[in-house]
Structures are given as structure tokens and as C-alpha cells.
Design a protein around this motif. Structure first.
Motif, PDB file in Angstrom:
ATOM      1  N   SER A 128      64.281  36.679 -12.897  1.00 54.45           N
ATOM      2  CA  SER A 128      63.795  37.586 -11.859  1.00 54.45           C
ATOM      3  C   SER A 128      64.724  38.770 -11.611  1.00 54.45           C
ATOM      4  CB  SER A 128      63.582  36.828 -10.545  1.00 54.45           C
ATOM      5  OG  SER A 128      64.805  36.269 -10.099  1.00 54.45           O
ATOM      6  N   ASP A 129      65.967  38.688 -12.075  1.00 54.30           N
ATOM      7  CA  ASP A 129      66.868  39.823 -11.901  1.00 54.30           C
ATOM      8  C   ASP A 129      66.441  41.009 -12.751  1.00 54.30           C
ATOM      9  OD1 ASP A 129      67.504  38.345 -14.201  1.00 54.30           O
ATOM     10  OD2 ASP A 129      69.524  39.192 -14.266  1.00 54.30           O
ATOM     11  N   LYS A 130      65.565  40.780 -13.703  1.00 48.36           N
ATOM     12  CA  LYS A 130      65.063  41.861 -14.552  1.00 48.36           C
ATOM     13  C   LYS A 130      63.713  42.373 -14.074  1.00 48.36           C
ATOM     14  CE  LYS A 130      67.431  40.272 -18.750  1.00 48.36           C
ATOM     15  NZ  LYS A 130      68.078  39.077 -18.172  1.00 48.36           N
ATOM     16  N   ILE A 131      63.202  41.804 -12.989  1.00 44.61           N
ATOM     17  CA  ILE A 131      61.908  42.208 -12.438  1.00 44.61           C
ATOM     18  C   ILE A 131      62.117  43.207 -11.307  1.00 44.61           C
ATOM     19  CG2 ILE A 131      59.812  41.412 -11.267  1.00 44.61           C
ATOM     20  CD1 ILE A 131      60.282  38.687 -12.499  1.00 44.61           C
ATOM     21  N   VAL A 132      61.290  44.223 -11.258  1.00 40.55           N
ATOM     22  CA  VAL A 132      61.229  45.097 -10.088  1.00 40.55           C
ATOM     23  C   VAL A 132      60.074  44.597  -9.238  1.00 40.55           C
ATOM     24  CG1 VAL A 132      60.816  47.423  -9.234  1.00 40.55           C
ATOM     25  CG2 VAL A 132      62.206  47.083 -11.284  1.00 40.55           C
ATOM     26  N   HIS A 133      60.384  44.017  -8.106  1.00 38.94           N
ATOM     27  CA  HIS A 133      59.352  43.498  -7.204  1.00 38.94           C
ATOM     28  C   HIS A 133      58.905  44.615  -6.270  1.00 38.94           C
ATOM     29  CE1 HIS A 133      59.765  39.207  -8.171  1.00 38.94           C
ATOM     30  NE2 HIS A 133      61.032  39.483  -8.364  1.00 38.94           N
ATOM     31  N   VAL A 134      57.627  44.798  -6.171  1.00 33.53           N
ATOM     32  CA  VAL A 134      57.058  45.854  -5.331  1.00 33.53           C
ATOM     33  C   VAL A 134      56.160  45.208  -4.289  1.00 33.53           C
ATOM     34  CG1 VAL A 134      55.635  47.940  -5.258  1.00 33.53           C
ATOM     35  CG2 VAL A 134      57.075  47.471  -7.237  1.00 33.53           C
ATOM     36  N   ALA A 135      56.325  45.577  -3.054  1.00 33.77           N
ATOM     37  CA  ALA A 135      55.446  45.044  -2.019  1.00 33.77           C
ATOM     38  C   ALA A 135      54.880  46.163  -1.171  1.00 33.77           C
ATOM     39  CB  ALA A 135      56.189  44.039  -1.148  1.00 33.77           C
ATOM     40  N   MET A 136      53.838  45.858  -0.447  1.00 36.26           N
ATOM     41  CA  MET A 136      53.103  46.887   0.292  1.00 36.26           C
ATOM     42  C   MET A 136      52.344  46.216   1.423  1.00 36.26           C
ATOM     43  SD  MET A 136      50.109  49.107  -1.532  1.00 36.26           S
ATOM     44  CE  MET A 136      51.215  50.206  -2.388  1.00 36.26           C
ATOM     45  N   THR A 137      52.322  46.786   2.586  1.00 31.84           N
ATOM     46  CA  THR A 137      51.423  46.255   3.598  1.00 31.84           C
ATOM     47  C   THR A 137      50.015  46.730   3.285  1.00 31.84           C
ATOM     48  OG1 THR A 137      51.817  48.083   5.116  1.00 31.84           O
ATOM     49  CG2 THR A 137      53.134  46.101   5.438  1.00 31.84           C
ATOM     50  N   LEU A 138      49.068  45.875   3.540  1.00 28.27           N
ATOM     51  CA  LEU A 138      47.671  46.182   3.239  1.00 28.27           C
ATOM     52  C   LEU A 138      46.826  46.112   4.502  1.00 28.27           C
ATOM     53  CD1 LEU A 138      46.899  44.184  -0.022  1.00 28.27           C
ATOM     54  CD2 LEU A 138      47.329  46.637   0.201  1.00 28.27           C
ATOM     55  N   ASP A 139      45.966  47.091   4.665  1.00 25.25           N
ATOM     56  CA  ASP A 139      44.960  47.059   5.722  1.00 25.25           C
ATOM     57  C   ASP A 139      43.827  47.959   5.293  1.00 25.25           C
ATOM     58  OD1 ASP A 139      46.627  49.506   6.404  1.00 25.25           O
ATOM     59  OD2 ASP A 139      44.949  49.693   7.791  1.00 25.25           O
ATOM     60  N   SER A 140      42.675  47.807   5.926  1.00 26.65           N
ATOM     61  CA  SER A 140      41.491  48.543   5.504  1.00 26.65           C
ATOM     62  C   SER A 140      41.628  50.045   5.697  1.00 26.65           C
ATOM     63  CB  SER A 140      40.262  48.031   6.256  1.00 26.65           C
ATOM     64  OG  SER A 140      40.446  48.186   7.659  1.00 26.65           O
ATOM     65  N   ALA A 141      42.333  50.469   6.724  1.00 26.06           N
ATOM     66  CA  ALA A 141      42.442  51.898   7.015  1.00 26.06           C
ATOM     67  C   ALA A 141      43.257  52.632   5.964  1.00 26.06           C
ATOM     68  CB  ALA A 141      43.046  52.106   8.399  1.00 26.06           C
ATOM     69  N   TYR A 142      44.247  51.966   5.373  1.00 20.30           N
ATOM     70  CA  TYR A 142      45.159  52.621   4.442  1.00 20.30           C
ATOM     71  C   TYR A 142      45.029  52.126   3.009  1.00 20.30           C
ATOM     72  CZ  TYR A 142      47.984  55.445   7.591  1.00 20.30           C
ATOM     73  OH  TYR A 142      48.424  56.417   8.451  1.00 20.30           O
ATOM     74  N   ILE A 143      43.992  51.345   2.690  1.00 17.76           N
ATOM     75  CA  ILE A 143      43.868  50.785   1.356  1.00 17.76           C
ATOM     76  C   ILE A 143      43.790  51.870   0.293  1.00 17.76           C
ATOM     77  CG2 ILE A 143      41.339  50.617   1.446  1.00 17.76           C
ATOM     78  CD1 ILE A 143      43.750  48.025  -0.127  1.00 17.76           C
ATOM     79  N   ARG A 144      43.175  52.988   0.619  1.00 13.18           N
ATOM     80  CA  ARG A 144      43.054  54.084  -0.344  1.00 13.18           C
ATOM     81  C   ARG A 144      44.424  54.657  -0.690  1.00 13.18           C
ATOM     82  NH1 ARG A 144      39.141  59.250   0.865  1.00 13.18           N
ATOM     83  NH2 ARG A 144      39.562  60.496  -1.035  1.00 13.18           N
ATOM     84  N   GLY A 145      45.267  54.815   0.322  1.00 11.93           N
ATOM     85  CA  GLY A 145      46.618  55.282   0.063  1.00 11.93           C
ATOM     86  C   GLY A 145      47.436  54.256  -0.689  1.00 11.93           C
ATOM     87  N   SER A 146      47.233  52.963  -0.382  1.00 16.76           N
ATOM     88  CA  SER A 146      47.972  51.907  -1.057  1.00 16.76           C
ATOM     89  C   SER A 146      47.671  51.886  -2.546  1.00 16.76           C
ATOM     90  CB  SER A 146      47.628  50.550  -0.436  1.00 16.76           C
ATOM     91  OG  SER A 146      47.976  50.508   0.931  1.00 16.76           O
ATOM     92  N   LEU A 147      46.382  52.018  -2.900  1.00 12.26           N
ATOM     93  CA  LEU A 147      46.003  52.023  -4.312  1.00 12.26           C
ATOM     94  C   LEU A 147      46.611  53.211  -5.045  1.00 12.26           C
ATOM     95  CD1 LEU A 147      42.220  51.028  -4.000  1.00 12.26           C
ATOM     96  CD2 LEU A 147      44.128  49.572  -4.712  1.00 12.26           C
ATOM     97  N   ALA A 148      46.641  54.365  -4.397  1.00 14.86           N
ATOM     98  CA  ALA A 148      47.255  55.536  -5.011  1.00 14.86           C
ATOM     99  C   ALA A 148      48.748  55.324  -5.228  1.00 14.86           C
ATOM    100  CB  ALA A 148      47.017  56.777  -4.142  1.00 14.86           C
ATOM    101  N   ALA A 149      49.413  54.696  -4.263  1.00 12.38           N
ATOM    102  CA  ALA A 149      50.841  54.429  -4.387  1.00 12.38           C
ATOM    103  C   ALA A 149      51.127  53.461  -5.533  1.00 12.38           C
ATOM    104  CB  ALA A 149      51.381  53.873  -3.067  1.00 12.38           C
ATOM    105  N   ILE A 150      50.314  52.404  -5.653  1.00 15.17           N
ATOM    106  CA  ILE A 150      50.480  51.456  -6.749  1.00 15.17           C
ATOM    107  C   ILE A 150      50.357  52.168  -8.091  1.00 15.17           C
ATOM    108  CG2 ILE A 150      49.506  49.425  -7.888  1.00 15.17           C
ATOM    109  CD1 ILE A 150      48.470  48.551  -5.115  1.00 15.17           C
ATOM    110  N   LEU A 151      49.313  52.976  -8.229  1.00 12.39           N
ATOM    111  CA  LEU A 151      49.085  53.697  -9.477  1.00 12.39           C
ATOM    112  C   LEU A 151      50.272  54.589  -9.818  1.00 12.39           C
ATOM    113  CD1 LEU A 151      47.359  54.588 -11.858  1.00 12.39           C
ATOM    114  CD2 LEU A 151      46.188  56.201 -10.320  1.00 12.39           C
ATOM    115  N   SER A 152      50.814  55.277  -8.821  1.00  7.07           N
ATOM    116  CA  SER A 152      51.941  56.186  -9.081  1.00  7.07           C
ATOM    117  C   SER A 152      53.182  55.423  -9.532  1.00  7.07           C
ATOM    118  CB  SER A 152      52.247  57.031  -7.845  1.00  7.07           C
ATOM    119  OG  SER A 152      52.874  56.278  -6.827  1.00  7.07           O
TER     120      SER A 152
END
Length: 347
Positions: free
Chosen positions: A57-81
Motif C-alpha cells: 500500500s505504500d506504492k498506492i495513491v489513495h484518493v478519497a472524496m465526500t459524495l452527495d447529490s448536490a456536488y456529484i457532478r463536480g466529484s466526477l469531474a475531479a476524479i477524471l482530472s
């Protein structure tokens, strides 16, 4: 070194709001590791996709994000970037924090629909426990409980996770996230973030705070500067050892009784950490692109290079684009938008 990057929506609608059925999102392309990347998360089984405490796991970059319906569109864009600009996208692990009252199955389906290959886990956040600690601020959207999840990462994430990078969801990256994940914290710092020492630090607290000697002494012998909590690298081992969640809660409890600040979840972090953090280059938080918290006017980039664009503030790029009133810099967010056109024939 294990690292998690946490994206959090800076504001929410109601906690029970559903993802609108009229909004559908495209499937993003799959990105592959560069030849120099170690092969770690190349098994498509569910058990591997949710296995955080891998021996490598020291070679993994772990990414987390809060999720909610109001910001899901922004979250998906952030993941893609993130995936598009990192050299080793297959070694990225996403951790999503969602309200315990939200539909985790609906959120899971939405994420998997756009990123069927994604390694991720969803964590429920007991936002009801925050009700007695949150005070009203200058903008109601800042008072939503999930905004405070960043203070509870040490409790939410497994003990095998030793470092976390917290990022908001109203942003896109245009550089390799692994560079930010590798930020050195030095021998004793709990967190790192870009500092802005030209900002008027006193404005983040009320006259009640500054006129009380027992409170204002908090910043004595500290070169306290403003930092935006949407981009932070956190050593979770040091956080746990210092019990910093409880220290933040103590300031929130005092706020309920004395009104010592006006701006949501930011001031408690400043009270505990300002003047005690490791530096991060400003390129990693070109913040304020959403304008101020009242009007959300258009803003330009700060001088210097750019690795991360952050639409903190009232205005969000997807809302302005939908209203046909975009700011010039919203065009830089648009290529990461996975929302399907309203009359798309692609089911």
C-alpha cells in the motif's frame, strides 16, 4: 508512504436529496499505468478493489472524496482530472465519505457507471452527531455536516492509512497528483497546505475573540497565516497521537457559546494549526475561482504556475455553465464534465 487524497464537497443541499433522475453521466475512458509504474491494483475482483491495507500500500495513491447529490457532478469531474493527469492511474484508490442518511447504493451506482474500473470504497459519516456542534455561518451551504468530515479522517479511515491528502470536489487537477502526495511534512508537522500570509488573518475571527486575552493569546508566538482547508496533506499518525479531532471540537463547542468566528469549518482548523504547518507551493491551490461567499463574481488566476484549479466560494462552474453565465476560467473545468446532454440518445 501510504497517502489518501480526500475530495470533499464544500457545500451540500439537503442530506436527503437524491441524485436527480434527469441527470445522466457518461462513462469516462480508462487510463493505464506508464511502464515504470508497479503493478498493484490490477485485479478486477471486488475484494481487491476494496482492500485498503495491502502489503504494497505504500506504492498506492489513495484518493478519497465526500459524495452527495448536490456536488456529484463536480466529484466526477475531479476524479477524471486525477486519473487523466497521473502517471500511475491504476494504482490510485478512491475513498468516498458520504452522509449516513444518503443512499450509498445510488452513489455507488453513479460512480461505477462513469468509472467501472475504479478501485473505491464508500464510508458512512454520522452527520447527525454534528448537529450539536455546528454553528450558523455567513452562508448556509457552509453549515452542512459533511463539510466537517475532514476533521474526522483519523476516525473514519483504517489505522493502516498513515497519511491523507484532503481535497475539495469543486476542483480539477492539471498535474500529477503523486507530486502533491509526496509533500514532505518534516519531523513534527501534522499537516501541510499552501499558506497565504498577505490575507487579513484577523478578519476570520470576531471582535469577541480578539478582545478576549485568554482567546487571542492562542496565536501568540505563532506566525499565523490563512490557509485554505480544501487542499491539505495530513499525517494521520500524528493527528491521532495529538487527538486533534477533539481539539477542533473544543473550539466548535466554544463557538456555540461565544460566537468567535463566522465562516463554517475553516476557523477551527486555523485555531489549531495556523502557523504550525508545512508549506505547499501555491500552484497546488489556485483557489477562490468561485468568487466570494456572497456574490460569486468572476476571478482571475493568481500569478504563477498552476497544478490545481479550485472553484472555492459561492459560484460553481457547472452552475454558471448551465445558466449560460460562465466566467472565463469555467472553460477550464468544462472538458472534465461527464454530464450527458439533456437530449442525448446515449442511454
Amino acid at each position: 508512504m501510504t497517502c489518501i487524497l480526500l475530495f470533499c464537497a464544500t457545500s451540500l443541499a439537503t442530506q436527503n436529496q437524491r441524485i436527480p433522475t434527469t441527470k445522466k453521466f457518461r462513462e469516462a475512458p480508462k487510463f493505464y499505468n506508464a511502464p515504470h509504474c508497479p503493478r498493484i491494483l490490477d485485479d478486477d475482483t471486488t475484494s481487491n478493489k476494496e482492500n485498503i491495507c495491502l502489503s504494497s500500500s505504500d506504492k498506492i495513491v489513495h484518493v478519497a472524496m465526500t459524495l452527495d447529490s448536490a456536488y456529484i457532478r463536480g466529484s466526477l469531474a475531479a476524479i477524471l482530472s486525477v486519473l487523466q493527469h497521473t502517471s500511475c492511474p491504476q494504482n490510485v484508490f478512491f475513498h468516498f465519505v458520504a452522509s449516513a442518511s444518503a443512499s450509498s447504493s445510488l452513489l455507488r451506482t453513479t460512480i461505477a457507471g462513469s468509472f467501472p474500473y475504479l478501485n473505491f470504497r464508500i464510508y458512512p459519516f454520522r452527520d447527525s452527531a454534528m448537529a450539536g456542534l455546528i454553528s450558523t455561518s455567513i452562508r448556509s451551504a457552509l453549515d452542512c455536516p459533511l463539510n466537517y468530515a475532514r476533521s474526522y479522517l483519523a476516525d473514519l479511515l483504517p489505522q493502516c492509512v498513515h497519511r491523507v491528502v484532503y481535497l475539495d470536489s469543486d476542483l480539477v487537477l492539471v498535474d500529477d497528483i503523486a507530486k502533491l502526495a509526496a509533500t514532505p511534512l518534516g519531523g513534527d508537522k501534522v499537516l501541510a497546505a499552501p499558506e497565504y500570509c498577505t490575507a487579513n488573518f484577523t478578519s476570520y475571527f470576531t471582535p469577541t475573540f480578539w478582545s478576549n486575552p485568554s482567546l487571542s493569546v492562542t496565536f501568540a508566538n505563532r506566525k499565523a497565516c490563512y490557509f485554505n482547508t480544501g487542499v491539505m496533506v495530513i499525517d494521520l499518525n500524528r493527528w491521532r497521537a495529538g487527538d486533534y479531532t477533539r481539539k477542533i471540537e473544543e473550539w466548535m463547542d466554544l463557538q456555540k457559546r461565544m460566537r468567535i468566528y463566522e465562516l463554517g469549518s475553516l476557523p477551527p482548523f486555523l485555531l489549531v494549526f495556523a502557523g504550525k504547518i508545512a508549506p505547499v507551493d501555491h500552484r497546488w491551490n489556485q483557489h477562490g475561482l468561485g468568487g466570494d461567499n456572497f456574490r460569486g463574481l468572476c476571478r482571475d488566476l493568481h500569478p504563477g504556475p498552476v497544478s490545481l484549479l479550485h472553484w472555492s466560494g459561492k459560484g460553481k462552474p457547472w452552475a454558471r455553465l448551465d445558466a449560460n453565465r460562465p466566467c472565463p476560467l469555467d472553460a477550464l473545468w468544462a472538458p472534465y464534465d461527464l454530464l450527458k446532454p439533456p437530449f442525448s440518445f446515449d442511454s
